[in-house]
Design a protein around this motif. Structure first.
Motif, PDB file in Angstrom:
ATOM      1  N   THR A  89       0.804  -1.213   0.000  1.00  0.00           N
ATOM      2  CA  THR A  89       0.000   0.000   0.000  1.00  0.00           C
ATOM      3  C   THR A  89       0.847   1.278   0.000  1.00  0.00           C
ATOM      4  N   PRO A  90       1.529   1.588  -1.092  1.00  0.00           N
ATOM      5  CA  PRO A  90       2.340   2.811  -1.158  1.00  0.00           C
ATOM      6  C   PRO A  90       1.488   4.072  -1.025  1.00  0.00           C
ATOM      7  N   ILE A  91       2.059   5.110  -0.421  1.00  0.00           N
ATOM      8  CA  ILE A  91       1.331   6.352  -0.168  1.00  0.00           C
ATOM      9  C   ILE A  91       0.890   7.022  -1.466  1.00  0.00           C
ATOM     10  N   ALA A  92       1.663   6.841  -2.548  1.00  0.00           N
ATOM     11  CA  ALA A  92       1.291   7.457  -3.825  1.00  0.00           C
ATOM     12  C   ALA A  92      -0.072   6.945  -4.290  1.00  0.00           C
ATOM     13  N   GLY A  93      -0.338   5.653  -4.084  1.00  0.00           N
ATOM     14  CA  GLY A  93      -1.629   5.097  -4.466  1.00  0.00           C
ATOM     15  C   GLY A  93      -2.759   5.655  -3.630  1.00  0.00           C
ATOM     16  N   ILE A  94      -2.505   5.859  -2.363  1.00  0.00           N
ATOM     17  CA  ILE A  94      -3.527   6.430  -1.474  1.00  0.00           C
ATOM     18  C   ILE A  94      -3.901   7.827  -1.942  1.00  0.00           C
ATOM     19  N   ARG A  95      -2.901   8.630  -2.267  1.00  0.00           N
ATOM     20  CA  ARG A  95      -3.168  10.003  -2.738  1.00  0.00           C
ATOM     21  C   ARG A  95      -3.987   9.994  -4.030  1.00  0.00           C
ATOM     22  N   LYS A  96      -3.653   9.070  -4.935  1.00  0.00           N
ATOM     23  CA  LYS A  96      -4.395   8.978  -6.190  1.00  0.00           C
ATOM     24  C   LYS A  96      -5.831   8.541  -5.928  1.00  0.00           C
ATOM     25  N   GLY A  97      -6.021   7.612  -4.995  1.00  0.00           N
ATOM     26  CA  GLY A  97      -7.365   7.163  -4.659  1.00  0.00           C
ATOM     27  C   GLY A  97      -8.224   8.272  -4.091  1.00  0.00           C
ATOM     28  N   ILE A  98      -7.635   9.111  -3.242  1.00  0.00           N
ATOM     29  CA  ILE A  98      -8.363  10.259  -2.688  1.00  0.00           C
ATOM     30  C   ILE A  98      -8.819  11.187  -3.807  1.00  0.00           C
ATOM     31  N   GLN A  99      -7.932  11.424  -4.751  1.00  0.00           N
ATOM     32  CA  GLN A  99      -8.272  12.306  -5.877  1.00  0.00           C
ATOM     33  C   GLN A  99      -9.469  11.771  -6.663  1.00  0.00           C
ATOM     34  N   ILE A 100      -9.455  10.476  -6.985  1.00  0.00           N
ATOM     35  CA  ILE A 100     -10.546   9.883  -7.768  1.00  0.00           C
ATOM     36  C   ILE A 100     -11.834   9.856  -6.958  1.00  0.00           C
ATOM     37  N   PHE A 101     -11.751   9.560  -5.665  1.00  0.00           N
ATOM     38  CA  PHE A 101     -12.923   9.558  -4.785  1.00  0.00           C
ATOM     39  C   PHE A 101     -13.626  10.919  -4.846  1.00  0.00           C
ATOM     40  N   LYS A 102     -12.838  11.977  -4.780  1.00  0.00           N
ATOM     41  CA  LYS A 102     -13.412  13.333  -4.803  1.00  0.00           C
ATOM     42  C   LYS A 102     -13.953  13.690  -6.179  1.00  0.00           C
ATOM     43  N   GLU A 103     -13.208  13.355  -7.220  1.00  0.00           N
ATOM     44  CA  GLU A 103     -13.613  13.713  -8.591  1.00  0.00           C
ATOM     45  C   GLU A 103     -14.972  13.121  -8.939  1.00  0.00           C
ATOM     46  N   HIS A 104     -15.258  11.925  -8.459  1.00  0.00           N
ATOM     47  CA  HIS A 104     -16.506  11.243  -8.804  1.00  0.00           C
ATOM     48  C   HIS A 104     -17.576  11.380  -7.735  1.00  0.00           C
ATOM     49  N   LYS A 105     -17.292  12.241  -6.745  1.00  0.00           N
ATOM     50  CA  LYS A 105     -18.273  12.559  -5.696  1.00  0.00           C
ATOM     51  C   LYS A 105     -18.803  11.291  -5.003  1.00  0.00           C
ATOM     52  N   CYS A 106     -17.883  10.409  -4.662  1.00  0.00           N
ATOM     53  CA  CYS A 106     -18.255   9.162  -3.990  1.00  0.00           C
ATOM     54  C   CYS A 106     -18.501   9.409  -2.500  1.00  0.00           C
ATOM     55  N   ASP A 107     -19.282   8.528  -1.877  1.00  0.00           N
ATOM     56  CA  ASP A 107     -19.527   8.650  -0.438  1.00  0.00           C
ATOM     57  C   ASP A 107     -19.320   7.324   0.301  1.00  0.00           C
ATOM     58  N   ILE A 108     -18.809   6.308  -0.406  1.00  0.00           N
ATOM     59  CA  ILE A 108     -18.527   5.014   0.211  1.00  0.00           C
ATOM     60  C   ILE A 108     -17.495   4.297  -0.655  1.00  0.00           C
ATOM     61  N   ILE A 109     -16.732   3.406  -0.045  1.00  0.00           N
ATOM     62  CA  ILE A 109     -15.765   2.595  -0.782  1.00  0.00           C
ATOM     63  C   ILE A 109     -16.173   1.129  -0.703  1.00  0.00           C
ATOM     64  N   VAL A 110     -16.072   0.439  -1.834  1.00  0.00           N
ATOM     65  CA  VAL A 110     -16.198  -1.018  -1.869  1.00  0.00           C
ATOM     66  C   VAL A 110     -14.822  -1.561  -2.228  1.00  0.00           C
ATOM     67  N   ALA A 111     -14.160  -2.213  -1.272  1.00  0.00           N
ATOM     68  CA  ALA A 111     -12.813  -2.740  -1.482  1.00  0.00           C
ATOM     69  C   ALA A 111     -12.914  -4.217  -1.881  1.00  0.00           C
TER      70      ALA A 111
END
Length: 398
Positions: A89-111
């Motif tokens: 789980t590199p930090i770069a991936g976490i930052r990218k995930g946050i960006q996509i979560f916000k861009e698509h106006k998500c309110d929940i994660i399905v892992a």
């Protein structure tokens, strides 16, 4: 990540505390259950648009992600899919995930996947909460391996310096869990067999070290015995017939018992094998399941010499559940358990050593110091751990 802490080793045999994970709203299990379980959990939890977080291999090489996407689309709850969560789980991936979560106006994660997507989702949600100051948004975990990360409140990830670090909060535990063994059939056999490989061989260390983890109550420890029994039974069956869905479902249920959702009054790390795994894995790129294959048996064997009387009694009792003949001494029984773990690792074809991953002998003291953290139990110190690690440049004997 997971360094051992200097906390009082008070026995929980006669008195203690048990609390459950507040966020958890439901666990669905059974082959094929994802189709009905995911919509039910979305309704219960209240998510309206999901970011599906997974790994690249599962996304590119299987149809599992497409199946889950289709369910979300059918219920108008699909936001986007993010599959750039890598090993550890590199930090770069976490930052990218946050960006996509916000861009698509998500309110929940399905892992969907192993420990990296589940832990990565926790880290994404933690950082979003820290940024907004609002409530922590929720996650539904659909594991396809046996990491048991879905039952914990912590998220391990690798920072910019390459070190394994963690965030932890009761609010980070997944709100829903789906154990659908049919989805695991897409997991490569070698990865499935490992039980932690940042998903597969995490389960055996977790369940074994819960037997001597501070604060764990007797009912949970007896669930650990059931989990260990099923692990030793069904892993060889699953290896012999990787398409056996019943064996895989049994193993998923055993992983649930291995880290039964609980709230400790005070956090305690799982144990030395788990902590060493994080230090070795992040620093030298060793998959977490492989580090457990290397360190767990020897760590249990070390417990025969340095463990408390109660710790040794809990470990020795495993032989009864495995229908093994006692050796006649408590220490002998614990050493026998360590040997049985080494034998299981060998039978599954996942034996390894520090030589294979080119771990420098000169760095063992740093590894041991990092794993032990601030703990000051005189029975286990840096020199003791270094001596054990020096023996791990060859495959341990049964």
């Amino acid at each position: 990540m997971s360094a051992l802490e200097a906390i009082p080793r008070e026995s929980t045999a006669l008195q203690g505390f048990y609390g459950w994970t507040d966020t958890l709203k439901g666990v669905y299990y059974g082959p094929g259950c994802v189709t009905s379980a995911l919509p039910k959990l979305l309704e219960t939890i209240g998510g309206t648009k999901a970011l599906l977080v997974t790994g690249r291999s599962l996304h590119d090489k299987t149809d599992v992600v497409k199946k889950v996407e289709a369910i979300l689309r059918e219920h108008d709850a699909f936001g986007a899919t993010f599959y750039e969560i890598g090993e550890h789980t590199p930090i770069a991936g976490i930052r990218k995930g946050i960006q996509i979560f916000k861009e698509h106006k998500c309110d929940i994660i399905v892992a969907v996947g192993g420990g990296s997507p589940v832990d990565g989702s926790k880290a994404i949600l933690y950082n979003i909460q820290q940024e907004t100051g609002g409530p922590t948004l929720r996650q539904i975990a659909i594991p396809t391996t046996l990491s048991a990360a879905e039952y914990t409140i912590g998220a391990g990830f690798t920072n910019d310096e390459g070190h394994k670090v963690a965030v932890s909060s009761q609010e980070l535990a997944p709100a829903g869990i789906i154990l659908d063994a049919e989805l695991t059939l897409a997991t490569p056999e070698r990865l499935w067999r490992h039980i932690y490989m940042k998903t597969p061989f995490n389960y055996l260390p977790s369940v074994t070290e819960n037997l001597y983890r501070p604060g764990v109550t007797p009912p949970v420890k007896y669930l650990c015995y059931a989990a260990i029994t099923d692990l030793f039974k069904y892993l060889p069956i699953s290896k012999a017939n990787p398409r056996d869905v019943v064996a895989r479902q049994k193993l998923q249920l055993a992983s649930w018992m291995s880290l039964w959702p609980m709230k400790l009054e005070r956090y305690s790390a799982l144990g030395l094998s788990h902590s060493l795994g994080h230090k070795l894995g992040a620093r030298y790129g060793i998959p977490h399941g492989i580090t457990s294959c290397i360190t767990l048996g020897p760590t249990v064997t070390l417990k025969a010499r340095i463990g408390s009387q109660e710790d040794k009694e809990y470990l020795a009792r495993v032989l009864f559940y495995l229908e093994e003949i006692p050796t006649g001494t408590l220490e002998g029984d614990v050493r026998r358990l360590g040997a049985l773990i080494n034998r299981l690792v060998g039978e599954l074809g996942v034996s390894s050593n520090l030589t294979e991953y080119k771990v420098p002998v000169g760095e063992l003291e740093s590894i041991a110091s990092g794993a032990l953290g601030t703990q000051d139990d005189p029975s286990v110190d840096v020199p003791t751990v270094v001596r054990m690690l020096k023996e791990l440049y060859v495959v341990p004997l049964e």
